[in-house]
Design an enzyme around this catalytic site. Structure first.
Site, PDB file in Angstrom:
ATOM      1  CG  ASP A   1      -0.199  -0.076   2.531  1.00 41.32           C
ATOM      2  OD1 ASP A   1       1.052  -0.055   2.531  1.00 41.32           O
ATOM      3  OD2 ASP A   1      -0.860  -0.144   3.585  1.00 41.32           O
TER       4      ASP A   1
ATOM      5  CG  ASP B   1      16.691  -5.497   0.141  1.00 40.71           C
ATOM      6  OD1 ASP B   1      17.133  -6.636   0.384  1.00 40.71           O
ATOM      7  OD2 ASP B   1      15.636  -5.068   0.626  1.00 40.71           O
TER       8      ASP B   1
END
Ligand code: AMP
Ligand code: MG
Length: 491
Positions: free
Chosen positions: A122, A249
């Site tokens: 989201d 990452d």
């Protein structure tokens, strides 16, 4: 006076590095906290706007002149598996500023809405993880550990759903760079070697300028990234910090602690400690963190391999040499940190044994990591073994022997007990963001919208080395009912 020097260098790189995107406005932002000191160092005047106006800025509703928001592309190995596309799914690089010390810093919003990299997410953040990152990153900063910092936290006035309905929030963080090992991997996976070179040149220009114009600069970059990470993670080990998700990452090229997720500090010493609920095999456990940096460094080496040498075999040999040399060098860094914790400035052959025998005693006695090292500053002042120490590691002949050898070794540097005591006090913090305290202030914020506890905790943690910190309740380990054994990403 407001005098922010904006200069967005990342947005001048080739288009493949990012996707331009504005923050998605939120309905009713409210400022939880603004880091005045950090704001000033960036050239902002905290008094130039009202709290409601700052909330609009740090919610992304109002863009500062000079910002050029974008979502960065990156990939990464998550728990060992390669994901070719991750990217800023809920973050935006708003702008870069050159701060009062001439250092270029990214300003990033985290939780600012969907981007091209959001996948099924989201694009938002819940208040708990936002405040956890605020508290822990600022605590790391005061402990002298390289880290991204928290500039502001706001609530959005909109709920997010993470199994349950939670208040939404946005963190504004400041970093020397948001380039990760995974940023290189993104382009290497696409065999876009031109972009890999452009990125390497950018990183050298921005974070390793001493390597510019060096004939073997890419090889030296790999080496230098390894050195910074070795120092960084050794300093984590020195305060009992467990990052929890050291995916490629989440490893910054600039050598800062980044992406605080289910991170935590251990209370009692156990090298196998894991807090993260998703780390089932303990891949990122306390004692494995330097090993994981080495693994991540190997992934960086692979991603920049064609830059190391035109000859494939030579490139592989150079990369292998650097990656293999990393671990012994990193252990030296760790030993330096631990020497410092025992008050030593000089390096002597038996130091490692002294460090390891203390750690063994601590492990056997389940002694509190922070308190054990902290008690040495008073402990050194007497020739008798102090009760503070025996209360933690137990009273035994082994403990007596350790104490006497350590004291003799330290004083053999020619320091007075008083000087040694000051060294120990200023190296071993009394205060770390203990999990039970962090959980307590987060719970007050989430359940009752009560932010007073978090403000108080951030302020208390700001002076971790003061003598007066020893007697603060926040310095105490959790009582049995307060122990936190698991932490969650909550993203
Ligand atoms: P993290 O575990 O926070 O390091 O994030 C891993 C990846 O998931 C990154 O690409 C994030 O941008 C992405 N991500 C995490 N949370 C969300 C979210 N709520 N919406 C979109 N992307 C997300
Ligand atoms: Mg991340």
């Amino acid at each position: 006076m407001e005098s922010v020097k904006f200069d967005n260098s990342y947005s001048r790189l080739s288009d493949c590095f990012f996707v331009r995107q504005s923050p998605v406005a939120v309905t009713a932002p409210q400022l939880i906290r603004l880091n005045n000191e950090l704001a000033e160092s960036l050239g902002f005047n905290p008094d130039s706007r009202t709290s409601a106006e700052w909330a609009e800025v740090f919610a992304g509703n109002v863009l500062l002149d000079g910002s050029d928001p974008l979502a960065m592309a990156y990939a990464g190995h998550q728990f060992g598996s390669f994901v070719p596309q991750l990217g800023d799914g809920r973050a935006l690089l708003l702008a870069e500023v050159v701060d009062r010390d001439g250092i270029r810093r990214d300003i990033q919003l985290k939780g600012s809405g969907r981007t091209a990299f959001s996948r099924s997410g989201d694009g938002r953040a819940a208040i708990g993880p936002v405040l956890r990152e605020y508290v822990v990153s600022e605590a790391m900063h005061v402990l002298g550990i390289p880290t991204t910092r928290a500039l502001a936290a706001v609530t959005t006035g909109e709920p997010v759903y993470r199994g349950t309905k939670l208040p939404g929030a946005i963190l504004t963080r400041v970093a020397r760079s948001h380039v990760r090992v995974g940023t290189f991997q993104f382009f290497a996976a696409r065999q876009n070697w031109q972009a890999v070179r452009e990125l390497a040149d950018y990183v050298i220009w921005r974070n390793y300028p001493e390597l510019q114009n060096r004939p073997a600069r890419y090889v030296e970059l790999l080496q230098a990234v390894g050195e910074r990470q070795a120092r960084l993670v050794s300093s984590w080990l020195g305060v009992g910090f467990i990052h929890g998700v050291m995916n490629t990452d989440n490893m910054s090229i600039a050598g800062e602690t980044i992406d605080y997720g289910p991170c935590a500090f251990m209370d009692e010493y156990d090298p196998a400690t894991v807090f993260s609920s998703i780390d089932h095999i303990g891949r990122y456990r306390y004692e494995n963190q330097l090993g994981i940096v080495q693994w991540n460094l190997a992934r960086l080496a692979e991603a920049i391999l064609p830059l190391l040498d035109e000859d494939y075999e030579k490139a592989v040999n150079q990369a292998t040499e650097i990656v293999e040399a990393f671990y012994p060098q990193a252990e030296e860094c760790w030993l330096d940190v631990m020497r410092g914790k025992l008050g030593f400035k000089e390096s002597r052959p038996d130091d490692r044994e002294l460090v390891e025998s203390l750690l063994t005693l601590m492990h056997e006695a389940q002694a509190d990591f922070t308190l054990t090292f902290r008690c040495l500053w008073k402990g050194i002042l007497s020739a008798e073994i102090p009760t503070e120490l025996t209360n933690l590691v137990g009273a035994s002949a082994k403990v007596d022997k350790w104490f006497l050898s350590w004291r003799q070794r330290l004083l053999a540097e020619g320091v007075s007990p008083q000087e040694a005591s000051e060294r120990l006090r200023t190296t071993n913090p009394a205060l770390i963001p203990r999990n039970h305290n962090v959980e307590r202030v987060l719970s007050a914020a989430v359940k009752d919208s009560d932010f007073a506890p978090i403000h108080r905790l951030v302020e208390q943690l700001a002076k971790p080395y003061e003598a007066s910190a020893d007697s603060m309740p926040e310095a105490e380990p959790p009582r049995p009912g307060q122990r936190v054994t698991q932490t969650f990403c909550g993203t």
